[in-house]
Scaffold this motif. Structure first.
Motif, PDB file in Angstrom:
ATOM      1  N   GLY A 121       9.610 -45.668 -43.093  1.00 29.38           N
ATOM      2  CA  GLY A 121       9.512 -47.019 -43.636  1.00 29.38           C
ATOM      3  C   GLY A 121       8.599 -47.159 -44.838  1.00 29.38           C
ATOM      4  N   ALA A 122       8.119 -46.032 -45.396  1.00 31.61           N
ATOM      5  CA  ALA A 122       7.192 -46.090 -46.526  1.00 31.61           C
ATOM      6  C   ALA A 122       7.915 -46.456 -47.824  1.00 31.61           C
ATOM      7  N   ILE A 123       7.312 -47.352 -48.600  1.00 26.70           N
ATOM      8  CA  ILE A 123       7.851 -47.748 -49.905  1.00 26.70           C
ATOM      9  C   ILE A 123       6.742 -47.607 -50.946  1.00 26.70           C
ATOM     10  N   LEU A 124       6.987 -46.782 -51.968  1.00 26.52           N
ATOM     11  CA  LEU A 124       6.015 -46.568 -53.036  1.00 26.52           C
ATOM     12  C   LEU A 124       6.294 -47.547 -54.171  1.00 26.52           C
ATOM     13  N   THR A 125       5.275 -48.302 -54.563  1.00 28.53           N
ATOM     14  CA  THR A 125       5.409 -49.286 -55.641  1.00 28.53           C
ATOM     15  C   THR A 125       4.394 -48.998 -56.738  1.00 28.53           C
ATOM     16  N   HIS A 126       4.858 -49.012 -57.996  1.00 29.40           N
ATOM     17  CA  HIS A 126       3.958 -48.829 -59.136  1.00 29.40           C
ATOM     18  C   HIS A 126       3.558 -50.212 -59.657  1.00 29.40           C
ATOM     19  N   ASP A 127       2.305 -50.574 -59.455  1.00 26.11           N
ATOM     20  CA  ASP A 127       1.809 -51.865 -59.927  1.00 26.11           C
ATOM     21  C   ASP A 127       1.579 -51.853 -61.434  1.00 26.11           C
ATOM     22  N   MET A 128       1.414 -50.662 -61.989  1.00 24.68           N
ATOM     23  CA  MET A 128       1.259 -50.493 -63.435  1.00 24.68           C
ATOM     24  C   MET A 128       2.219 -49.415 -63.911  1.00 24.68           C
TER      25      MET A 128
END
Length: 227
Positions: A121-128
């Motif tokens: 269930g892991a989701i990697l998000t790039h905030d920058m």
């Protein structure tokens, strides 16, 4: 290691305005302006394909040779896009000296995989996707590498954890989040939680409605006695 500053040619624009800018774009050229360092601004046009190629490769500084004039070292200061945001319509160039300090946005180049990303269930998000930095003009990096594997078992990587090139410092707070990992719950877990909240599917009692019905009955009795 210092890199040679790319060179492009430009032509002066004798006429400005929307109509003339549209004609330039149809001819494969982009309108641009060169300003700064207490000199008069110069309206120019540049080859669209050439400048877009430099921008695609992360070029920030250029030597512009203006036809019929001299050469100027400039920084790509601002890009103006069309209303759909998918094509460059105008470029602002600021005159600079190679030794002066400037603030620029540099693209981040992500690599590696954090251990936490392997969890269910892991989701990697790039905030920058880019980082604002301060450095000398001749030290502006083409991109800044970010190794996500340094995140380890954690779920957040901050600006302070990015290894910046020598002579380059971040212009934002060190605790600003660059990337983070969040987790989505499995469908069966979500269903189980809903069952705990409302096992029989009933709606909560609305006290105000009950009072309203009671008031209506009282009103009916009063009317009956009057009649």
């Amino acid at each position: 290691m210092k890199h040679e500053t790319p060179k492009i040619e430009a032509e002066r624009r004798e006429k400005v305005g929307t109509v003339y800018a549209q004609r330039l774009r149809k001819a494969g050229r982009l309108p641009a302006i060169i300003y700064g360092h207490k000199k008069d601004p110069v309206a120019v046009s540049i080859d669209e394909r050439e400048i877009l190629t430099h921008l695609h490769h992360g070029t920030h500084v250029l030597d512009i040779a203006v036809k019929g004039g001299g050469s100027e070292t400039v920084l790509v200061k601002e890009l103006q896009f069309g209303y759909l945001g998918d094509n460059v319509m105008h470029v602002d160039f600021a005159r600079v000296d190679l030794e002066e300090e400037v603030t620029v946005l540099v693209n981040l180049a992500f690599s590696g995989t954090p251990k936490a990303a392997a969890q269910s269930g892991a989701i990697l998000t790039h905030d920058m996707t880019s980082l604002e930095v301060v450095c000398r003009v001749n030290a502006i990096p083409g991109e800044i590498p970010v190794d996500l594997s340094i995140m380890g078992e954690g779920t957040v990587i901050t600006v302070a954890e990015i290894e910046l090139p020598t002579g380059v410092r971040a212009a934002v707070e060190p605790d600003a989040v660059v990337s983070h990992i969040s987790f989505v719950k499995k469908e069966e877990e979500a269903v189980g939680e809903e069952a705990e909240v409302a096992p029989d599917g009933s709606e909560p009692e609305v006290i105000t409605e009950a009072k309203a019905e009671g008031d209506d009955k009282k009103d009916d009795k009063k009317k009956a006695s009057k009649d």
